[in-house]
Motif scaffolding. Structure first.
Motif, PDB file in Angstrom:
ATOM      1  N   GLU A  60      13.769  23.207 -16.994  1.00 48.32           N
ATOM      2  CA  GLU A  60      13.943  22.312 -15.856  1.00 48.32           C
ATOM      3  C   GLU A  60      14.810  21.075 -16.121  1.00 48.32           C
ATOM      4  O   GLU A  60      14.907  20.204 -15.253  1.00 48.32           O
ATOM      5  CB  GLU A  60      12.588  21.939 -15.273  1.00 48.32           C
ATOM      6  N   ASN A  61      15.423  20.984 -17.268  1.00 51.09           N
ATOM      7  CA  ASN A  61      16.571  20.077 -17.435  1.00 51.09           C
ATOM      8  C   ASN A  61      17.326  20.406 -18.712  1.00 51.09           C
ATOM      9  O   ASN A  61      16.830  21.140 -19.572  1.00 51.09           O
ATOM     10  CB  ASN A  61      16.151  18.590 -17.385  1.00 51.09           C
ATOM     11  N   SER A  68      11.113  16.722  -9.030  1.00 51.43           N
ATOM     12  CA  SER A  68      12.058  17.681  -9.639  1.00 51.43           C
ATOM     13  C   SER A  68      11.284  18.781 -10.378  1.00 51.43           C
ATOM     14  O   SER A  68      11.684  19.952 -10.334  1.00 51.43           O
ATOM     15  CB  SER A  68      13.001  16.942 -10.590  1.00 51.43           C
ATOM     16  N   TRP A 112      20.569  12.778 -18.256  1.00 49.34           N
ATOM     17  CA  TRP A 112      20.660  12.551 -16.811  1.00 49.34           C
ATOM     18  C   TRP A 112      20.199  11.135 -16.492  1.00 49.34           C
ATOM     19  O   TRP A 112      20.831  10.393 -15.759  1.00 49.34           O
ATOM     20  CB  TRP A 112      19.767  13.565 -16.064  1.00 49.34           C
ATOM     21  N   ARG A 113      19.083  10.727 -17.045  1.00 48.46           N
ATOM     22  CA  ARG A 113      18.507   9.403 -16.737  1.00 48.46           C
ATOM     23  C   ARG A 113      19.444   8.292 -17.198  1.00 48.46           C
ATOM     24  O   ARG A 113      19.626   7.295 -16.488  1.00 48.46           O
ATOM     25  CB  ARG A 113      17.155   9.268 -17.436  1.00 48.46           C
ATOM     26  N   ARG A 168      13.541  11.066  -7.528  1.00 48.28           N
ATOM     27  CA  ARG A 168      12.368  11.831  -7.122  1.00 48.28           C
ATOM     28  C   ARG A 168      11.711  11.212  -5.882  1.00 48.28           C
ATOM     29  O   ARG A 168      11.988  10.062  -5.541  1.00 48.28           O
ATOM     30  CB  ARG A 168      11.354  11.890  -8.283  1.00 48.28           C
ATOM     31  N   ASP A 176      20.720  20.074 -14.332  1.00 48.44           N
ATOM     32  CA  ASP A 176      21.378  18.778 -14.471  1.00 48.44           C
ATOM     33  C   ASP A 176      22.884  18.934 -14.575  1.00 48.44           C
ATOM     34  O   ASP A 176      23.623  18.259 -13.880  1.00 48.44           O
ATOM     35  CB  ASP A 176      20.872  17.943 -15.678  1.00 48.44           C
ATOM     36  N   PHE A 190      15.794  19.497  -4.875  1.00 50.30           N
ATOM     37  CA  PHE A 190      15.425  20.201  -6.119  1.00 50.30           C
ATOM     38  C   PHE A 190      15.022  21.647  -5.860  1.00 50.30           C
ATOM     39  O   PHE A 190      15.218  22.518  -6.712  1.00 50.30           O
ATOM     40  CB  PHE A 190      14.280  19.455  -6.825  1.00 50.30           C
ATOM     41  N   CYS A 250      22.529  18.492 -11.027  1.00 46.60           N
ATOM     42  CA  CYS A 250      21.669  17.513 -10.356  1.00 46.60           C
ATOM     43  C   CYS A 250      22.382  16.182 -10.517  1.00 46.60           C
ATOM     44  O   CYS A 250      22.414  15.609 -11.602  1.00 46.60           O
ATOM     45  CB  CYS A 250      20.288  17.494 -11.004  1.00 46.60           C
TER      46      CYS A 250
HETATM   47  O1  GYE Z   1      16.514  16.612 -13.950  1.00 41.09           O
HETATM   48  C1  GYE Z   1      15.908  15.054 -15.692  1.00 41.09           C
HETATM   49  C2  GYE Z   1      15.358  13.634 -15.639  1.00 41.09           C
HETATM   50  O2  GYE Z   1      14.272  13.507 -11.669  1.00 41.09           O
HETATM   51  C3  GYE Z   1      16.261  14.802 -11.317  1.00 41.09           C
HETATM   52  O3  GYE Z   1      14.590  13.629 -14.424  1.00 41.09           O
HETATM   53  C4  GYE Z   1      15.483  13.915 -12.273  1.00 41.09           C
HETATM   54  C5  GYE Z   1      15.130  14.620 -13.540  1.00 41.09           C
HETATM   55  C6  GYE Z   1      16.310  15.275 -14.276  1.00 41.09           C
HETATM   56  O4  GYE Z   1      14.638  13.320 -16.752  1.00 41.09           O
HETATM   57  O5  GYE Z   1      16.924  15.196 -16.637  1.00 41.09           O
END
Ligand code: GYE
Length: 328
Positions: free
Chosen positions: A230-231, A177, A45-46, A121, A261, A139, A281
């Motif tokens: 959570e991811n 998140s 995601w990042r 975030r 994600d 979130f 996400c």
């Molecule tokens: O879910 C994760 C990343 O803040 C939404 O940060 C982001 C989160 C995401 O490392 O994959």
């Protein structure tokens, strides 16, 4: 005296020629200078988020981007922001690793007259005027979508009210998140006394950390019905550890893996049934941040908060065609 006259005449000639001989340089369009402090590169995601931001804030788009990767350390973000202030950028974009710890440095940015935009975030500051606007996700809504799916799935299986053991793999502690996806699960556990959190593992949004923690957990406890991860990258690590321990993922007999994600690799696992449900996400914040800056350049006041549109996927929703269509 004569010498002086000669020098003055020569100087006048050179300047005169320069003025009438030189073509007026085309008015170069001034690039808007933006300092972007990114959390790190901990997840797929990042990486997609960074790609989106750097493409939208490129020179072709009229920006000079100063990019800093904080490697998941807040002190590096604080250093980067102070460096941006020293370089007198026009705007600062901050993707904060956690919610707290930003008041002083953002006050310094305000004192320097540099507007700050928050991406991804949220930050928890005394004075909300320390930032101009935030682009990110809801979130809590993502977490509630996942929980509602689980409730419907248990009903479909005729297992409503039956005991359920949940392995909770959490993202970076204090990240919005993490806080809100965790809140959604904890509210659900309160509403379902038959649900039990078997353990909370601090996976820090990385595949490696999640794999190690789940592998070690399974050495002493294999009685897991659901993984709430959570991811996606932490889901990948958990699935590897589960399968190495001889446990299957998905389907009516396997562990139900729930993820966040919806990066392409996770959607492929969702299509294969190993991930049962995935809340998207959206990481593509670049165009929105660029639009916010252009608004500010025009002297307009943007919305304080802009949420991005997001989808939800379960096995059966995902096809090869959908996978090909995904941007990340
Ligand atoms: O879910 C994760 C990343 O803040 C939404 O940060 C982001 C989160 C995401 O490392 O994959």
């Amino acid at each position: 005296m004569k010498r002086l006259l000669q020098v003055m005449l020569l100087l006048a000639a050179v300047l005169g020629l320069g003025a009438c001989g030189r073509e007026a340089a085309p008015a170069e369009k001034r690039l808007v200078r933006v300092g972007f402090s990114q959390v790190g590169s901990e997840s797929s995601w990042r990486k997609a988020n960074t790609a989106s931001m750097t493409a939208a804030l490129s020179e072709e788009e009229g920006f000079e981007l100063l990019f800093d990767n904080a490697k998941q350390r807040q002190e590096n973000q604080l250093l980067a922001i102070r460096n941006f202030i020293q370089q007198d950028v026009d705007y600062i974009v901050l993707a904060p690793i956690a919610e707290s710890g930003w008041d002083d440095v953002l006050q310094e940015a305000r004192d320097a007259g540099i507007p700050v935009i928050i991406a991804d975030r949220m930050i928890d500051v005394q004075d909300r005027d320390l930032y101009v606007s935030r682009v990110g996700s809801d979130f809590l809504k993502e977490g509630q979508q996942i929980v509602r799916w689980l409730e419907r799935e248990l009903e479909r299986r005729g297992e409503t009210g039956k005991p359920l053991r949940i392995l909770h793999i959490q993202g970076t502690d204090g990240a919005t998140s993490q806080l809100l996806r965790t809140q959604a699960l904890e509210e659900a556990v309160k509403a379902h006394p038959e649900w039990e959190i078997a353990a909370r593992l601090p996976g820090e949004y990385t595949e490696a950390k999640s794999y190690e923690l789940v592998r070690d957990f399974l050495r002493t406890d294999r009685d897991i019905d659901v993984v709430y991860s959570e991811n996606d990258n932490m889901s990948f690590g958990a699935i590897r550890a589960l399968e190495e321990a001889g446990l299957s993922c998905g389907g009516d007999g396997g562990v139900t893996v729930l993820s966040f994600d919806a990066v392409r690799e996770a959607l492929r696992l969702c299509m294969e049934g190993k991930i049962s449900a995935c809340a998207e996400c959206n990481p593509l914040h670049g165009p929105r941040v660029a639009a916010l800056i252009r608004q500010l350049e025009r002297g307009e006041t943007p919305e304080k908060e802009t949420f991005v549109e997001e989808a939800f996927f379960e096995t059966g929703d995902v096809t090869e065609e959908l996978l090909r269509s995904r941007e990340y």
